[in-house]
Scaffold this motif. Structure first.
Motif, PDB file in Angstrom:
ATOM      1  N   HIS A   3       0.822  -1.208   0.000  1.00 46.24           N
ATOM      2  CA  HIS A   3       0.000   0.000   0.000  1.00 46.24           C
ATOM      3  C   HIS A   3       0.863   1.268   0.000  1.00 46.24           C
ATOM      4  O   HIS A   3       0.360   2.364  -0.212  1.00 46.24           O
ATOM      5  N   SER A   4       2.154   1.125   0.278  1.00 46.16           N
ATOM      6  CA  SER A   4       2.989   2.313   0.489  1.00 46.16           C
ATOM      7  C   SER A   4       3.147   3.135  -0.783  1.00 46.16           C
ATOM      8  O   SER A   4       3.389   2.601  -1.859  1.00 46.16           O
ATOM      9  N   ARG A   5       3.019   4.436  -0.643  1.00 44.43           N
ATOM     10  CA  ARG A   5       3.211   5.328  -1.796  1.00 44.43           C
ATOM     11  C   ARG A   5       4.649   5.823  -1.885  1.00 44.43           C
ATOM     12  O   ARG A   5       5.008   6.554  -2.793  1.00 44.43           O
ATOM     13  N   SER A   6       5.475   5.419  -0.928  1.00 51.05           N
ATOM     14  CA  SER A   6       6.843   5.941  -0.905  1.00 51.05           C
ATOM     15  C   SER A   6       7.673   5.553  -2.131  1.00 51.05           C
ATOM     16  O   SER A   6       8.430   6.392  -2.633  1.00 51.05           O
ATOM     17  N   PRO A   7       7.570   4.314  -2.661  1.00 52.91           N
ATOM     18  CA  PRO A   7       8.360   4.010  -3.860  1.00 52.91           C
ATOM     19  C   PRO A   7       8.006   4.935  -5.031  1.00 52.91           C
ATOM     20  O   PRO A   7       8.883   5.381  -5.774  1.00 52.91           O
ATOM     21  N   ARG A   8       6.727   5.236  -5.170  1.00 46.94           N
ATOM     22  CA  ARG A   8       6.276   6.145  -6.229  1.00 46.94           C
ATOM     23  C   ARG A   8       6.820   7.567  -6.002  1.00 46.94           C
ATOM     24  O   ARG A   8       7.287   8.235  -6.924  1.00 46.94           O
ATOM     25  N   LEU A   9       6.753   7.975  -4.772  1.00 44.43           N
ATOM     26  CA  LEU A   9       7.198   9.320  -4.387  1.00 44.43           C
ATOM     27  C   LEU A   9       8.703   9.492  -4.614  1.00 44.43           C
ATOM     28  O   LEU A   9       9.148  10.419  -5.300  1.00 44.43           O
TER      29      LEU A   9
END
Ligand code: ATR
Length: 275
Positions: free
Chosen positions: A19-25
């Motif tokens: 669910h983490s958006r950190s890789p995208r960010l």
């Protein structure tokens, strides 16, 4: 982007981590700045957390973010912990030092206050008391940030009062635990509970007595405009959504691992929200 054998490595440790958006960010920034680096999701179950964290220097990682449910346990696996992380009792950013040792930081407080100042430039800490709802991990960072910014009083309300009392004791400063979420006289209202999140019940709060010049912010960002923010907006109150906290908390880590201080821009917000 294609990475080379010299790529700088970082990632996010969570369980689950999908669910983490950190890789995208972080991926957006790596592309934007043309950095030879990678930021990857690292799904680590609780029983292997220490082993995984301890392996970061051996694998050549420059560090990692830590997310749910590992932020508290990660603190215990560090060689060094900065003062903010120690006070909050949680680590969200690990930096592998030049000496190979693990340094634990917490940038959630920085992310919260930076988002608030950007989103509501008219808000001043000394404007008056802040009403904070909730006493979980996120609330600890929010309350520490507000106390450090110089807010005269933090009024803290939580369903489970004992958790609010424990938070007040751990963080220290002008924090008053209140039995009811009374908005009267508050210059700032912050929701740190999970209420209002997609799939959860909305936060039921009567805003009638909230001063006209107060600011309302929510750390929930799915949906971006929570029912609380929508209600505040409808009565003309300045609102700040929660996405910026996620984006700004990522800045110090990115700079430490990849050597560039990245910018939080509207394009980044759109990109992170897309999926
Ligand atoms: P986080 O790390 O994101 O802060 P958390 O530690 O699970 O998440 O904290 C969730 C917060 O939302 C807590 O303050 C919780 O209240 P309790 O301490 O009483 O559990 C609050 N919360 C969650 N569901 C709630 C509900 N239905 N009503 C009121 N508060 C709720």
């Amino acid at each position: 982007m294609i990475i080379s054998g010299k790529a700088k490595l970082a990632g996010v440790i969570g369980w689950p981590v999908g669910h983490s958006r950190s890789p995208r960010l972080h991926g957006f920034w790596l592309d934007q700045y043309g950095i030879d680096g990678a930021y990857v999701p690292l799904a680590v179950p609780p029983e292997r957390l220490e082993q995984a964290i301890r392996a970061l220097p051996a694998l050549g990682f420059r560090g990692a973010n830590v997310t749910v449910p590992h932020k508290e346990a990660a603190l215990r696996a560090m060689d060094r912990v900065d003062a903010v992380a120690r006070r909050i009792g949680a680590v969200n950013t690990i930096v592998v030092g030049a000496d190979g040792l693990l340094e634990g930081r917490n940038t959630d407080a920085y992310g919260f206050i930076t988002n608030l100042r950007r989103g509501a430039p008219g808000w001043r800490p000394e404007s008056g008391p802040a009403l904070v709802l909730g006493a979980g991990g996120a609330a600890r960072a929010v309350v520490a940030a507000l106390v450090d910014a110089g807010v005269p009083e933090v009024r803290l309300h939580n369903r489970t009062a004992a958790k609010a009392e424990a938070l007040a004791g751990d963080i220290g400063g002008p924090i008053r635990v209140i039995p009811e979420p009374d908005v009267a006289g508050a210059a700032l209202l912050v929701n740190t509970t999970t209420l209002g999140m997609t799939g959860q019940s909305p936060l039921e709060l009567d805003l009638t007595d909230l001063p006209a010049d107060a600011v309302v912010t929510d750390i929930v960002y799915t949906p971006l405009i929570t029912p609380l923010l929508a209600a505040a907006q409808a009565r003309g109150t300045v609102i700040v959504d929660g996405l910026g906290m996620l984006l700004h908390q990522a800045v110090p880590g990115f700079e430490a691992w990849f050597g560039v201080c990245p910018e939080v821009t509207p394009d980044l917000c759109r990109f992170v929200l897309e999926k």
